[in-house]
Design a protein around this motif. Structure first.
Motif, PDB file in Angstrom:
ATOM      1  N   MET A   1      -4.277   5.018  -6.017  1.00 20.25           N
ATOM      2  CA  MET A   1      -3.615   3.841  -5.837  1.00 20.25           C
ATOM      3  C   MET A   1      -3.664   3.549  -4.479  1.00 20.25           C
ATOM      4  O   MET A   1      -3.516   4.422  -3.444  1.00 20.25           O
ATOM      5  CB  MET A   1      -2.194   3.354  -6.837  1.00 20.25           C
ATOM      6  CG  MET A   1      -1.562   2.262  -6.021  1.00 20.25           C
ATOM      7  SD  MET A   1      -0.203   2.213  -6.968  1.00 20.25           S
ATOM      8  CE  MET A   1       0.759   0.401  -7.098  1.00 20.25           C
ATOM      9  N   GLU A   2      -4.169   2.444  -4.070  1.00 18.29           N
ATOM     10  CA  GLU A   2      -3.897   2.370  -2.947  1.00 18.29           C
ATOM     11  C   GLU A   2      -2.722   2.038  -2.132  1.00 18.29           C
ATOM     12  O   GLU A   2      -1.403   1.381  -2.508  1.00 18.29           O
ATOM     13  CB  GLU A   2      -5.069   0.966  -2.010  1.00 18.29           C
ATOM     14  CG  GLU A   2      -4.151   0.133  -0.391  1.00 18.29           C
ATOM     15  CD  GLU A   2      -5.205  -0.972  -0.538  1.00 18.29           C
ATOM     16  OE1 GLU A   2      -5.579  -0.865   0.865  1.00 18.29           O
ATOM     17  OE2 GLU A   2      -5.723  -1.593  -1.324  1.00 18.29           O
ATOM     18  N   ILE A   3      -2.163   2.392  -1.020  1.00 14.28           N
ATOM     19  CA  ILE A   3      -1.082   2.737  -0.339  1.00 14.28           C
ATOM     20  C   ILE A   3      -0.901   1.632   1.227  1.00 14.28           C
ATOM     21  O   ILE A   3      -1.448   2.181   1.773  1.00 14.28           O
ATOM     22  CB  ILE A   3      -0.061   3.784  -0.471  1.00 14.28           C
ATOM     23  CG1 ILE A   3       0.071   4.245  -2.062  1.00 14.28           C
ATOM     24  CG2 ILE A   3       1.403   4.258   0.493  1.00 14.28           C
ATOM     25  CD1 ILE A   3       0.515   5.542  -1.657  1.00 14.28           C
ATOM     26  N   LYS A   4      -0.411   0.452   0.914  1.00 15.47           N
ATOM     27  CA  LYS A   4      -0.426   0.054   2.631  1.00 15.47           C
ATOM     28  C   LYS A   4       1.001  -0.006   3.109  1.00 15.47           C
ATOM     29  O   LYS A   4       1.900   0.768   2.882  1.00 15.47           O
ATOM     30  CB  LYS A   4      -0.509  -1.500   1.903  1.00 15.47           C
ATOM     31  CG  LYS A   4      -1.655  -1.769   1.076  1.00 15.47           C
ATOM     32  CD  LYS A   4      -1.891  -3.551   0.615  1.00 15.47           C
ATOM     33  CE  LYS A   4      -2.877  -4.186   0.035  1.00 15.47           C
ATOM     34  NZ  LYS A   4      -2.861  -5.448  -0.666  1.00 15.47           N
ATOM     35  N   LYS A   5       0.900  -0.073   5.063  1.00 10.90           N
ATOM     36  CA  LYS A   5       1.986   0.017   5.770  1.00 10.90           C
ATOM     37  C   LYS A   5       3.017  -1.327   5.295  1.00 10.90           C
ATOM     38  O   LYS A   5       2.159  -2.628   4.720  1.00 10.90           O
ATOM     39  CB  LYS A   5       1.210   0.361   6.530  1.00 10.90           C
ATOM     40  CG  LYS A   5       0.522   0.803   7.227  1.00 10.90           C
ATOM     41  CD  LYS A   5       0.123   1.071   8.673  1.00 10.90           C
ATOM     42  CE  LYS A   5      -0.628   2.423   8.944  1.00 10.90           C
ATOM     43  NZ  LYS A   5      -1.092   2.515  10.599  1.00 10.90           N
ATOM     44  N   ILE A   6       4.108  -1.239   5.239  1.00 15.50           N
ATOM     45  CA  ILE A   6       5.305  -2.670   5.456  1.00 15.50           C
ATOM     46  C   ILE A   6       5.025  -3.429   6.546  1.00 15.50           C
ATOM     47  O   ILE A   6       4.543  -4.728   6.460  1.00 15.50           O
ATOM     48  CB  ILE A   6       6.091  -1.639   5.470  1.00 15.50           C
ATOM     49  CG1 ILE A   6       6.589  -1.578   6.968  1.00 15.50           C
ATOM     50  CG2 ILE A   6       6.990  -1.555   4.419  1.00 15.50           C
ATOM     51  CD1 ILE A   6       8.180  -1.555   7.012  1.00 15.50           C
ATOM     52  N   SER A   7       3.559  -3.083   7.899  1.00 17.99           N
ATOM     53  CA  SER A   7       3.014  -4.262   8.763  1.00 17.99           C
ATOM     54  C   SER A   7       2.125  -5.033   8.438  1.00 17.99           C
ATOM     55  O   SER A   7       1.404  -5.494   8.671  1.00 17.99           O
ATOM     56  CB  SER A   7       2.536  -3.266  10.052  1.00 17.99           C
ATOM     57  OG  SER A   7       2.021  -2.375   9.997  1.00 17.99           O
ATOM     58  N   ASP A   8       1.601  -4.875   6.640  1.00 12.19           N
ATOM     59  CA  ASP A   8       0.472  -5.184   6.366  1.00 12.19           C
ATOM     60  C   ASP A   8       0.686  -6.635   6.059  1.00 12.19           C
ATOM     61  O   ASP A   8       2.068  -7.017   5.622  1.00 12.19           O
ATOM     62  CB  ASP A   8      -0.485  -4.284   5.322  1.00 12.19           C
ATOM     63  CG  ASP A   8      -1.403  -5.067   4.831  1.00 12.19           C
ATOM     64  OD1 ASP A   8      -1.423  -6.182   3.965  1.00 12.19           O
ATOM     65  OD2 ASP A   8      -2.506  -4.522   4.597  1.00 12.19           O
TER      66      ASP A   8
END
Length: 207
Positions: A1-8
């Protein structure tokens, strides 16, 4: 599963990073005075957390002087299991790295089902606090590694406490605690009587 940054930019519709408050003391108390179980433990209100200067600032600034409670959700978890929402924002204070699985209430169908493929995953770094908007579906955080997670949970006072009345029919049937609407997955291990409406995989951040 792709885990993004909260800055995304993708995170902006779900929440925001809380600025202008020193979370240092609160994070230290979470680290030192709350347990780290093998499963997941949630406590809505802890006196030691609520006694911090940070808690007073949160009540004043982020909740407009409304009474709040400060508790924790700690443990080891990698799966979605359910989604919940409240009638207000929730603030998550990451004492350790943690991963949040989030979705949008607007995507719940008229039959109160929700497709889990619409969820997204975001890493909240240790030392960061995020506001999760009222329309953001969420549940227990997930572990960013094998060491588990410790996350402070800030909500209006009374949230997640036992109900005083019976609830049934339409959206009311989703209420499982005060100010808590829940939709579970068939594989989520929820208590009998919980509304099972998550369609698709019980998401696992390791996959």
């Amino acid at each position: 599963m792709e885990i993004k940054k909260i800055s995304d930019p993708a995170f902006k519709k779900y929440g925001r990073v809380v600025q202008g408050i020193d979370f240092g003391e609160l994070i230290e108390v979470i680290k030192k005075e709350t347990p780290l179980p093998e499963g997941v433990a949630y406590e809505p209100s802890i006196g030691a957390l609520e006694a911090t200067a940070c808690a007073k600032e949160l009540r004043k600034k982020t909740y407009g002087e409304l009474p709040i409670q400060v508790g924790y959700c700690n443990g080891h978890n990698y799966k979605l299991n359910a989604v919940e929402y409240h009638r207000n924002s929730e603030i998550n204070v990451a004492a350790t790295d943690a991963i949040l699985l989030v979705g949008m209430q607007q995507d719940i169908t008229d039959e109160f089902t929700y497709d889990t493929s619409l969820m997204q995953a975001f890493l909240v770094p240790a030392g960061t606090a995020v506001e999760i908007y009222a329309t953001t579906l969420h549940y227990a955080p997930c572990s960013a590694g094998d060491e588990g997670f410790k996350v402070g949970i800030v909500l209006p006072a009374g949230t997640n406490y036992p109900l005083k009345d019976k609830h049934e029919g339409w959206e009311d049937a989703l209420i499982t605690a005060q100010n808590k609407w829940l939709i579970g997955h068939a594989e989520g291990g929820l208590d009998e009587g919980a509304h099972i409406g998550l369609i698709g995989k019980n998401l696992d951040i390791r996959e």
